[in-house]
Design a protein around this motif. Structure first.
Motif: not given
Length: 116
Positions: A1-4, A44-46, A51-52, A95-97
């Protein structure tokens, strides 16, 4: 899913972008906590710091160097600023990015209240 944030990076949502390259995008927070409040995000979505991956050292370093350079351009490098990365629920991540907050332009006081 794409973040804002991904939508801002790709240009499908408007933002006041102050820096962008192949790896990072930096833009002004829409709810600033100080006169200068800029978010620095990887393109890039991380989802979180957790999650790195081991191969992301250069990206993490680029985020810090971008913060340094943006602080200089914003005129807050000498007076001081704060860098914050929130992680997950208890860290107040909204925001999970992965994103780095660059905050300054006034005295910021203590970062956290001491435990009682």
């Amino acid at each position: 899913m794409s973040t804002i944030f991904s939508k801002i990076i790709e240009g499908s949502l408007p933002a006041d972008i102050v820096y962008q390259d192949d790896h990072l995008t930096a833009f002004r927070d829409i709810n600033p906590a100080a006169p200068t409040h800029i978010l620095i995000v990887p393109n890039r979505e991380i989802p979180t710091v957790n999650d790195l991956e081991d191969g992301d050292e250069a990206l993490a370093g680029k985020m810090l160097l971008a913060a340094r350079d943006i602080a200089k351009r914003e005129g807050i490098a000498e007076s001081g600023y704060r860098l914050i990365i929130n992680c997950n629920k208890d860290g107040n991540q909204e925001v999970f990015h992965l994103h780095l907050h660059l905050i300054g332009g006034r005295s910021l006081g203590n970062m956290v209240k001491p435990a009682k």
